[in-house]
Design a protein around this motif. Structure first.
Motif, mmCIF file in Angstrom:
data_model
loop_
_atom_site.group_PDB
_atom_site.id
_atom_site.type_symbol
_atom_site.label_atom_id
_atom_site.label_comp_id
_atom_site.label_asym_id
_atom_site.label_seq_id
_atom_site.Cartn_x
_atom_site.Cartn_y
_atom_site.Cartn_z
ATOM 1 N N PRO A 1 -0.011 -12.431 2.878
ATOM 2 C CA PRO A 1 -0.143 -11.166 3.624
ATOM 3 C C PRO A 1 -1.116 -10.158 3.036
ATOM 4 C CG PRO A 1 2.170 -11.716 3.151
ATOM 5 C CD PRO A 1 1.317 -12.576 2.286
ATOM 6 N N TRP A 2 -1.759 -10.445 1.929
ATOM 7 C CA TRP A 2 -2.682 -9.472 1.345
ATOM 8 C C TRP A 2 -3.746 -9.061 2.368
ATOM 9 C CZ3 TRP A 2 0.341 -10.094 -2.709
ATOM 10 C CH2 TRP A 2 0.165 -9.284 -3.837
ATOM 11 N N GLY A 3 -4.108 -7.799 2.364
ATOM 12 C CA GLY A 3 -5.161 -7.324 3.256
ATOM 13 C C GLY A 3 -4.687 -6.812 4.593
ATOM 14 N N ARG A 4 -3.372 -6.651 4.783
ATOM 15 C CA ARG A 4 -2.892 -6.046 6.028
ATOM 16 C C ARG A 4 -3.324 -4.578 6.055
ATOM 17 N NH1 ARG A 4 3.435 -7.634 6.099
ATOM 18 N NH2 ARG A 4 3.311 -6.939 8.263
ATOM 19 N N LEU A 5 -3.699 -4.106 7.227
ATOM 20 C CA LEU A 5 -4.138 -2.710 7.358
ATOM 21 C C LEU A 5 -3.069 -1.750 6.851
ATOM 22 C CD1 LEU A 5 -5.850 -2.707 10.886
ATOM 23 C CD2 LEU A 5 -6.950 -2.815 8.642
ATOM 24 N N ALA A 6 -1.810 -2.098 7.025
ATOM 25 C CA ALA A 6 -0.719 -1.229 6.575
ATOM 26 C C ALA A 6 -0.777 -1.018 5.073
ATOM 27 C CB ALA A 6 0.628 -1.827 6.969
ATOM 28 N N PHE A 7 -1.229 -2.020 4.318
ATOM 29 C CA PHE A 7 -1.231 -1.922 2.864
ATOM 30 C C PHE A 7 -2.375 -1.052 2.347
ATOM 31 C CE2 PHE A 7 1.003 -6.300 2.678
ATOM 32 C CZ PHE A 7 2.214 -5.686 2.966
ATOM 33 N N ALA A 8 -3.269 -0.651 3.225
ATOM 34 C CA ALA A 8 -4.278 0.346 2.860
ATOM 35 C C ALA A 8 -3.833 1.745 3.240
ATOM 36 C CB ALA A 8 -5.615 0.036 3.542
ATOM 37 N N ASN A 9 -2.675 1.843 3.875
ATOM 38 C CA ASN A 9 -2.193 3.123 4.395
ATOM 39 C C ASN A 9 -0.747 3.357 3.972
ATOM 40 O OD1 ASN A 9 -4.275 4.362 6.580
ATOM 41 N ND2 ASN A 9 -4.421 2.129 6.528
ATOM 42 N N THR A 10 -0.514 3.298 2.672
ATOM 43 C CA THR A 10 0.837 3.479 2.136
ATOM 44 C C THR A 10 1.075 4.898 1.629
ATOM 45 O OG1 THR A 10 0.170 2.716 -0.063
ATOM 46 C CG2 THR A 10 0.926 1.057 1.498
ATOM 47 N N ALA A 11 0.074 5.745 1.740
ATOM 48 C CA ALA A 11 0.230 7.160 1.369
ATOM 49 C C ALA A 11 -0.699 7.982 2.249
ATOM 50 C CB ALA A 11 -0.075 7.375 -0.108
ATOM 51 N N THR A 12 -0.610 7.769 3.560
ATOM 52 C CA THR A 12 -1.487 8.418 4.533
ATOM 53 C C THR A 12 -0.635 8.960 5.679
ATOM 54 O OG1 THR A 12 -1.853 6.536 6.036
ATOM 55 C CG2 THR A 12 -3.134 6.567 3.988
ATOM 56 N N PRO A 13 -1.237 9.678 6.614
ATOM 57 C CA PRO A 13 -0.445 10.148 7.765
ATOM 58 C C PRO A 13 0.205 9.032 8.572
ATOM 59 C CG PRO A 13 -2.503 11.362 7.624
ATOM 60 C CD PRO A 13 -2.590 10.264 6.614
ATOM 61 N N TYR A 14 -0.293 7.803 8.463
ATOM 62 C CA TYR A 14 0.299 6.690 9.201
ATOM 63 C C TYR A 14 1.576 6.160 8.547
ATOM 64 C CZ TYR A 14 -4.241 6.395 11.554
ATOM 65 O OH TYR A 14 -5.375 6.674 12.274
ATOM 66 N N THR A 15 1.744 6.398 7.263
ATOM 67 C CA THR A 15 2.812 5.759 6.499
ATOM 68 C C THR A 15 4.204 5.970 7.077
ATOM 69 O OG1 THR A 15 1.443 6.081 4.524
ATOM 70 C CG2 THR A 15 3.741 5.451 4.178
ATOM 71 N N PRO A 16 4.594 7.184 7.529
ATOM 72 C CA PRO A 16 5.960 7.363 8.041
ATOM 73 C C PRO A 16 6.321 6.451 9.201
ATOM 74 C CG PRO A 16 4.937 9.496 7.617
ATOM 75 C CD PRO A 16 3.866 8.467 7.482
ATOM 76 N N LEU A 17 5.318 5.931 9.914
ATOM 77 C CA LEU A 17 5.614 5.029 11.030
ATOM 78 C C LEU A 17 6.304 3.751 10.564
ATOM 79 C CD1 LEU A 17 2.276 5.406 13.025
ATOM 80 C CD2 LEU A 17 4.502 6.369 13.632
ATOM 81 N N ALA A 18 6.209 3.449 9.276
ATOM 82 C CA ALA A 18 6.879 2.263 8.749
ATOM 83 C C ALA A 18 8.381 2.350 8.945
ATOM 84 C CB ALA A 18 6.556 2.093 7.263
ATOM 85 N N ALA A 19 8.939 3.549 8.952
ATOM 86 C CA ALA A 19 10.384 3.711 9.149
ATOM 87 C C ALA A 19 10.798 3.382 10.580
ATOM 88 C CB ALA A 19 10.803 5.136 8.795
ATOM 89 N N LEU A 20 9.847 3.325 11.503
ATOM 90 C CA LEU A 20 10.151 3.005 12.899
ATOM 91 C C LEU A 20 9.910 1.537 13.227
ATOM 92 C CD1 LEU A 20 8.622 6.075 14.789
ATOM 93 C CD2 LEU A 20 10.974 5.740 14.006
ATOM 94 N N GLY A 21 8.850 0.965 12.700
ATOM 95 C CA GLY A 21 8.520 -0.411 13.054
ATOM 96 C C GLY A 21 7.969 -1.225 11.917
ATOM 97 N N GLY A 22 8.179 -0.774 10.690
ATOM 98 C CA GLY A 22 7.730 -1.529 9.528
ATOM 99 C C GLY A 22 6.219 -1.556 9.388
ATOM 100 N N ALA A 23 5.758 -2.446 8.516
ATOM 101 C CA ALA A 23 4.324 -2.584 8.286
ATOM 102 C C ALA A 23 3.547 -2.916 9.562
ATOM 103 C CB ALA A 23 4.078 -3.649 7.209
ATOM 104 N N PRO A 24 4.087 -3.748 10.481
ATOM 105 C CA PRO A 24 3.323 -4.032 11.707
ATOM 106 C C PRO A 24 2.997 -2.797 12.525
ATOM 107 C CG PRO A 24 5.040 -5.663 11.422
ATOM 108 C CD PRO A 24 5.292 -4.602 10.391
ATOM 109 N N LEU A 25 3.927 -1.832 12.614
ATOM 110 C CA LEU A 25 3.647 -0.639 13.405
ATOM 111 C C LEU A 25 2.583 0.215 12.733
ATOM 112 C CD1 LEU A 25 4.318 0.969 15.914
ATOM 113 C CD2 LEU A 25 6.103 2.167 14.618
ATOM 114 N N VAL A 26 2.572 0.256 11.401
ATOM 115 C CA VAL A 26 1.525 0.991 10.696
ATOM 116 C C VAL A 26 0.174 0.341 10.972
ATOM 117 C CG1 VAL A 26 0.679 1.741 8.443
ATOM 118 C CG2 VAL A 26 3.134 1.762 8.910
ATOM 119 N N THR A 27 0.110 -0.975 10.857
ATOM 120 C CA THR A 27 -1.138 -1.683 11.172
ATOM 121 C C THR A 27 -1.584 -1.392 12.599
ATOM 122 O OG1 THR A 27 -0.947 -3.497 9.592
ATOM 123 C CG2 THR A 27 -2.101 -3.975 11.633
#
Length: 551
Positions: free
Chosen positions: A158-184
């Motif tokens: 899974p390395w290189g998922r867009l979510a893993f470049a956005n773990t401290a950005t305005p997109y990050t809180p979306l992980a609580a709704l749909g996990g890494a896929p929703l952030v991506t």
């Protein structure tokens, strides 16, 4: 019957026509014409790599997505596949450069395999670019690509998922709704909307729509800001005092273990020093202690000296300790990577065995055949035997969810521990092989996303760094430097509540991935319909639209 002549406008060759100098010249001309687009794709891939740790230039993830969307728009599926590959190869070469410790051949080989998924993505983007609402379908295809790459081949990477470049950005809180896929998805949608805005702003005649371009740009911004609407985690049900031990290793790199007992002695000595500080009143006694993966370099169940050394250190600190070690597997050809709950009174108890060993690093697929060709694989003397259950264990007063090293990158492994009642997440890792390469920072970023996704504190214990204490909102409360002996002490929350992401599980990922596939099918059907209705326009039917420059 539809016309099938070449895009260059020349008549097709007859079956008995020999490939002469003219055909070679035309092929070379097409290659030269495509070089600028290929170069731009490679540059965009490098920019995307800079969005990830250790560089952390996260806005470049939006630009990378937008660039690939523009470079594949209006192309044939085959042309766009090459563009996607030209984008993906430099991206992965830079992102995975930490594999150079193993060998540049390993870096290149894995990068080529991963770039093939970006080639498929490029084809999908080209096909769906003919559909109404193509920015949405393009964003879905990023999920389709990550879904496949996270699982294939050999369990995925899974390395290189867009979510893993956005773990401290305005997109990050979306992980609580749909996990890494929703952030991506949100990042990809912002990028494709920016591409759509660029198309409308740069169009000619009726294609130029400044208002539409402005609305698309606003949509990209709104998608980014949607994360601020996600509620923060609720108050903890309880707390626990923890100590994380980072004992360090003798030598980073492939031979980080040094002589037998050295790594174990480092962690035992650090634990005993903390015990002395507690007795002297210089430190507060923790409720639990966390040692990292491979903190014992010998199997305590087969080596009495290792057992005694661990037991001495745990008795000195006087609280349950999670010990990472390798133990003998079910047969002589296997070994198990385990986290063991070690009680100061009763000794070893519950354990978790890593479920997802890393191919070629922890086991060798097709060992008999490949070891004869790649002699370096013989250094993996025994294959790791996978565990058959999750890492939920009772460690003193805390019900922990243990995951080991690369497992933090896999959604289902971490989610399963929370589903089974883990109140705090523990990541035991050994990054000594990749010290000072950027890999520890990438793994730290993944752990930050997991904290937000599951609303849990995350404790990272690493042999040589980076160890860290992460709050449920993803904030790094404490962290160590690499290649230093250190310990972290903190009071962290224990939570029983679950996030929306926990409750919906993998449903958002599957839904978005399937939507991407259906959009591709729709694009193919649309292209066939155009060929059927416009059989005389060979150029248009070849691409589903007008020819583009540089073809």
């Amino acid at each position: 019957m539809p016309v099938t002549q070449e895009r260059s406008g020349t008549a097709p060759e007859t079956p008995d026509e020999a490939p002469g100098p003219g055909r070679v010249a035309r092929a070379l001309a097409r290659i030269r014409a495509g070089l600028p687009r290929t170069g731009l794709a490679a540059l965009a891939g490098l920019l995307l790599a800079l969005a990830f740790p250790p560089f952390d230039l996260w806005p470049l993830s939006l630009l990378g997505v937008a660039a690939l969307s523009l470079l594949t728009r209006g192309r044939t599926a085959r042309q766009a596949a090459w563009t996607g590959f030209a984008f993906g190869l430099p991206f992965f070469l830079m992102l995975l450069s930490w594999l150079r410790v193993i060998g540049w051949d390993a870096t290149v080989g894995l990068s080529v395999v991963e770039a093939l998924f970006l080639a498929a993505l490029g084809s999908g983007l080209a096909v769906t670019s003919r559909l109404p609402g193509w920015p949405l379908w393009g964003a879905c295809l990023w999920i389709t690509q990550e879904w496949a790459r996270d699982r294939l081949p050999l369990g995925g990477f899974p390395w290189g998922r867009l979510a893993f470049a956005n773990t401290a950005t305005p997109y990050t809180p979306l992980a609580a709704l749909g996990g890494a896929p929703l952030v991506t998805f949100a990042v990809a949608l912002s990028g494709t909307l920016l591409a759509w805005a660029a198309v409308r702003a740069a169009g000619r005649g009726t294609e130029r729509r400044p208002v539409a371009a402005a609305l698309a740009a606003l949509g990209a911004v709104a998608t980014m800001l949607a994360g601020f609407l996600v509620p923060v985690p609720t108050a903890p049900a309880d707390t626990v005092k923890v100590a994380v031990i980072q004992g360090n290793v003798p030598n980073p790199g492939m031979d980080f273990l040094g002589r037998p007992m050295m790594v174990l002695n480092n962690h035992a000595a650090a634990t005993e020093k903390l015990a002395e500080d507690i007795r002297a009143g210089r430190a507060e006694k923790p409720d639990i202690v966390i040692w990292p993966e491979n903190s014992s370099d010998l199997d305590p169940f087969s080596d009495p000296l290792a057992y005694r050394r661990i037991d001495e250190a745990v008795r000195a600190i006087g609280v349950p300790t999670l010990v990472g070690t390798l133990v003998d597997g079910p047969d002589e050809q296997h070994v198990q990577n385990e986290g063991i709950v070690w009680d100061p009174k009763t000794g070893p108890g519950a354990s978790y065995t890593k479920q997802h060993p890393v191919p070629f690093g922890e086991y060798v697929p097709f060992r008999d055949q490949l070891s004869k060709v790649i002699t370096r694989l013989q250094r993996v003397a025994r294959d790791f035997y996978p565990g058959d259950h999750n890492g939920v264990m009772q460690l003193g007063p805390a019900r922990i969810g243990d995951v080991i090293c690369f497992e933090v990158a896999y959604d289902e492994i971490v989610r399963d521990t929370v589903d089974q009642g883990a109140r705090v997440l523990v990541v035991q890792t050994n990054n000594a092989t990749y010290a000072k390469t950027g890999q520890p920072e990438q793994q730290l970023a993944m752990s930050r996303l997991r904290a937000v996704e599951h609303g849990r504190a995350v404790l990272i214990a690493a042999t040589s760094g980076i160890s860290a204490v992460i709050a449920p909102d993803g904030t790094v409360v404490q962290r160590t430097e690499e290649l230093t002996a250190a310990e972290l002490t903190a009071t962290v929350p224990l939570r029983d509540g679950t996030t929306v992401a926990d409750r919906v599980g993998a449903a958002p990922e599957w839904t978005l991935a399937v939507a991407g596939l259906l959009a591709c099918a729709g694009g193919v059907l649309l292209a066939r319909r155009r060929r059927a209705t416009a059989p005389g326009d060979a150029t248009a039917t070849a691409t589903g639209g007008a020819p583009t420059a540089g073809e």
